[in-house]
Design a protein around this motif. Structure first.
Motif, short mmCIF file in Angstrom:
data_model
loop_
_atom_site.label_atom_id
_atom_site.label_comp_id
_atom_site.label_asym_id
_atom_site.label_seq_id
_atom_site.Cartn_x
_atom_site.Cartn_y
_atom_site.Cartn_z
N ILE A 1 28.76 10.73 49.75
CA ILE A 1 30.18 10.48 49.86
C ILE A 1 30.12 9.15 50.32
CG2 ILE A 1 32.40 10.75 51.36
CD1 ILE A 1 31.78 13.78 51.65
N TYR A 2 29.38 8.63 51.01
CA TYR A 2 29.21 7.25 51.63
C TYR A 2 28.89 6.29 50.23
CZ TYR A 2 27.23 2.96 53.25
OH TYR A 2 27.05 1.46 53.50
N ASN A 3 27.98 6.82 49.60
CA ASN A 3 27.68 6.02 48.28
C ASN A 3 28.96 5.76 47.54
OD1 ASN A 3 25.19 5.18 48.60
ND2 ASN A 3 24.23 7.00 47.38
N THR A 4 29.68 6.80 46.93
CA THR A 4 30.76 6.61 46.12
C THR A 4 32.07 5.85 46.83
OG1 THR A 4 31.26 8.98 46.89
CG2 THR A 4 30.82 8.70 44.70
N MET B 1 35.87 12.01 44.90
CA MET B 1 35.45 13.35 44.49
C MET B 1 34.02 13.63 44.03
SD MET B 1 37.45 15.01 45.75
CE MET B 1 37.49 16.89 45.27
N PRO B 2 33.40 12.64 43.13
CA PRO B 2 32.19 12.78 42.66
C PRO B 2 31.20 12.94 43.83
CG PRO B 2 33.34 11.03 41.28
CD PRO B 2 34.16 11.47 42.27
N GLY B 3 31.39 12.24 44.94
CA GLY B 3 30.36 12.37 45.93
C GLY B 3 30.64 13.53 46.60
N VAL B 4 31.97 13.92 46.69
CA VAL B 4 32.02 15.24 47.39
C VAL B 4 31.51 16.18 46.71
CG1 VAL B 4 33.99 16.88 48.20
CG2 VAL B 4 34.33 14.37 48.25
#
Lengths: 469, 265
Positions: free
Chosen positions: B150-153, B185-188
């Motif tokens: 999540i941090y990355n996205t 959302m992708p990170g999630v």
């Protein structure tokens, strides 16, 4: 009416405010530390509650999960009527393999009435236990007991109450000082102009939001690190049980480095290192070759192999472990070092492939062919053209493989067979299931943590220096 | 021999040893799980094991319970991890790298040892070991897997989109829900997959955290697969788990790319 404050300059005292806030934070940390000194944590940990009613014999058949060497045992007895208990008649016997050591039991230290209005008397042994492996406790008593409980107390656990009071007092003082400064600040602010008050209010709002988010992260970190801190702190004491402070000592570190630790632990460390090295070397070679191959494939074949490559990464370790276990059973292979190594290569290689592929796509694809055209053999071209470009990816893949292999539990557990091969993970697991941890694990992992911390800090500093350049 | 050299002079062929290796040690074992599930001890075809699973109330209950625990754990990790990742990705946050490092560092300590230490911590504070301890321990072990993707996205997100939303009159709350959340959302997704899959298949942690009082599906599989007579039934349970994993990774594969996984180290 004369404004009696008019002559005083209205200067808020923010610097002081900050300092006190900082002081309060330090106090908070100190108080957290002091919690470990409280009677709450120092008392006995394990309580056995055994119902029995036999005259003349008390026997505890539960296995003690850890040795209580160096500690005193408490026996809490419910007897009816209370007065007739003669604890002097109770001896304890270490029914271990070799020694049966009989001593007179100690004295009653106190008695109490529990919430069900049952009277209990606590007796404590006169001497700390000498025997290392206390397994069973058998006693002779001359009375009938309704129930008894056995627990233990450590020497260091008592007599530290004053520290608790000191810290509680400091906390109270800190809170008072903090509150005092807030009140003082507010009173000072009343004499500012309304515009200044508004900016101050906004600033404080921003600060508060910032403070809340910081506090949230730090709270998470404290929770995340609490168990690790527990391991690190208790690596500096000799006690067999995690959570019993028996004074500062470096004995565990000494044991670890002189090989006096548990033989199982030593062999587990060696196996872990050997398996990790074999798996990392094999998977780096296999994965690098595979990455070069995949990179040069046509797109459909590349997609298919990449999909296949991602299967071991998606599979949770229990599935990888079980499926390989079934394979080895079906092939009739005896499980041991070889099967564990194969299994580790299976789940490490995909990561190597993934860390080498980006280097390949960054590389000029024509240099290899140029080398071949200039008369180099494929082996020479690989060594002199490809490897210098690829080695950073290979190195990070190698390190990744090492850490994955060292950390793995699930796959090793199912492929190690029953020949007594243990890696650190499986050793810890079987140790924990027996009920206690080999104490030398604590210094071992403290050292690992410190080494990792140093490496990460070093990398961070290097990266930030490079960014500045 | 010269033919072999000729084959391997093409670089495309360098992947073949690995493909063979994958077929032998990844594909075949997975097929074997299916084969064992459909045979009895003597190797004859049977569906008896499946019938046994669907009539074995303990197994079904354990299975449902494990899925429920995994869902709970994923939700808790998301609720705790999202704000943490969001704070770290904030522009005025001064030390995001150090913070990210601090969150990842505990993963270098063996997770079993951390679990045992958690148990000791619970003992010290006087909390009972049970469902609460189980959820705490699971969350504790897998939280970094949620925070990191999540941090990355969030960090890669284009901040001007948020500013644009606010310029167009969105309130802070609106711009959070309508811009930041959909973009993250992708990170999630990948965080959810990375937490859910290991949790649903975990087997050692639950045992240690509850003193063997609560049994999860992983432990059940372990029990059966290590008992020689019941190996085939264990294979059925593994197959069920495999299907769950397959479904989850299919669901998670929609938007996430593989690169978040490589970012852990």
């Amino acid at each position: 009416m004369i404004d009696r404050f008019a002559i005083r300059p209205a200067t808020p005292v923010r610097p002081l405010h900050c300092k006190t806030a900082f002081g309060c934070r330090i106090l908070f940390v100190l108080i957290l530390c002091s919690l470990f000194q409280t009677p709450l944590f120092a008392q006995s940990k394990l309580t056995y509650n055994v119902r029995m009613g036999v005259t003349g014999e008390v026997s505890l058949l539960n296995e003690f999960p850890e040795s209580y060497a160096g500690e005193k045992i408490n026996i809490t007895i419910q007897a009816d009527p209370l007065d007739s208990v003669d604890i002097d008649g109770l001896d304890y016997v270490f029914a271990d393999k070799k020694v049966d050591e009989i001593e007179r039991f100690g004295d009653s230290i106190y008695s109490y009435v529990d919430e069900n209005e049952v009277r209990w008397t606590v007796w404590q042994s006169t001497k700390p236990i000498k025997n290392r492996n206390l397994r069973t406790l058998v006693g002779n008593a001359h009375q009938t007991f309704e129930r008894y409980m056995i627990s233990h107390t450590t020497e260091a656990g008592r007599g530290t109450g004053w520290i608790w009071w000191l810290f509680a007092g400091l906390l109270f003082a800190g809170v008072l000082i903090y509150a005092g400064f807030i009140v003082y600040n507010r009173r000072q602010e009343k004499f500012l102009s309304s515009v200044e008050q508004e900016t101050l209010r906004r600033k404080r709002m921003g600060q508060r939001r910032h403070w809340v988010s910081q506090a949230y992260l730090w709270l998470l970190l404290i929770v995340l690190y609490a168990p690790i801190a527990l391991i690190a702190v208790f690596s500096f004491t000799k006690s067999k049980i995690l959570g019993n402070w028996t004074g500062f000592s470096l004995d565990l570190y000494a044991n670890l480095f002189t090989g006096q630790a548990d033989a199982g632990l030593n062999s587990a460390i060696w196996y872990t290192v050997v398996i990790a090295l074999i798996a990392a070397v094999c998977s780096t070679i296999l994965g690098t070759l595979a990455a070069i191959g995949i990179y040069n494939m046509r797109s459909r074949a590349r997609k298919a192999v990449s999909l296949l490559n991602s299967v071991p990464m998606i599979n949770p370790d229990i599935i990888t472990g079980i499926s390989l276990f079934l394979l080895f059973v079906a092939l009739g292979m005896s499980q041991g070092l070889a099967t564990v190594c194969i299994a580790h290569v299976v789940f490490c290689t995909p990561y190597v492939v993934l860390s080498v592929l980006p280097r390949l796509s960054r590389m000029n694809p024509n240099t290899y062919e140029a080398a071949l055209d200039l008369g180099a053999t494929p082996a020479q071209a690989l060594r002199m053209v490809m490897l210098p470009e690829l080695w950073p990816g290979m190195l990070s893949g190698f390190i990744l493989a090492l850490t994955l292999s060292v950390d793995d539990f699930g796959v090793t557990f199912f492929t190690k067979g029953s020949g007594g091969l243990e890696t650190l993970s499986t050793f810890i697991y079987s140790d924990a299931r027996k009920g206690g941890l080999t104490p030398e694990l604590r210094p071992l992992f403290t050292i690992i943590l410190l080494v990792m911390l140093t490496v990460l800090i070093f990398i961070n500093i290097r990266n930030s220096k490079q960014e500045k350049k | 021999m010269s033919k072999l050299i000729q084959i391997f002079s093409s670089r495309r062929a360098w992947a073949w040893p690995y493909v063979l290796f994958l077929c032998l040690f990844v594909v075949t074992p997975l097929i074997l799980v299916g084969v064992y599930a459909f045979t009895d001890i003597n190797g004859h075809f049977t569906i008896h094991n499946f019938v046994k699973f669907f009539t074995h109330s303990e197994a079904i209950q354990t299975f449902l319970y494990s899925v429920m625990i995994a869902v709970f754990n994923t939700v808790i990790c998301l609720l705790i991890g999202y704000p943490a990742a969001y704070i770290m990705a904030q522009e005025d946050f001064k030390t995001p790298k150090v913070m990210a490092m601090l969150f990842i560092l505990p993963m270098w300590i063996n997770f079993l040892l951390r679990t045992v230490a958690t148990v000791e911590l619970f003992n010290m504070v006087g909390l009972p070991l049970g469902e609460g301890a189980l959820l705490f321990g699971l969350c504790y072990d897998y939280l970094p897997f949620m925070i990191y993707p999540i941090y990355n996205t969030l960090q890669k997100m284009d901040n001007s989109l948020v500013e644009a939303a606010q310029d167009l009159g969105a309130s802070k709350w609106q711009s959070f829900w309508k811009v930041i959340v959909p973009l993250s959302m992708p990170g999630v997704y990948s965080g959810v997959v990375m937490v859910f899959m290991p949790t649903v298949s975990t087997f050692a942690i639950a045992e240690l955290l509850t003193h063997n009082n609560i049994k999860l599906f992983g432990s059940l599989i372990q029990d059966y697969i290590t008992t020689t007579d019941l190996l085939n039934y264990g294979a059925v349970l593994s197959l069920v788990l495999l299907i769950i994993i397959g479904l989850t990774s299919f669901f998670g594969d929609h938007d996430s790319n593989g690169d978040e996984k490589g970012g852990i180290v």
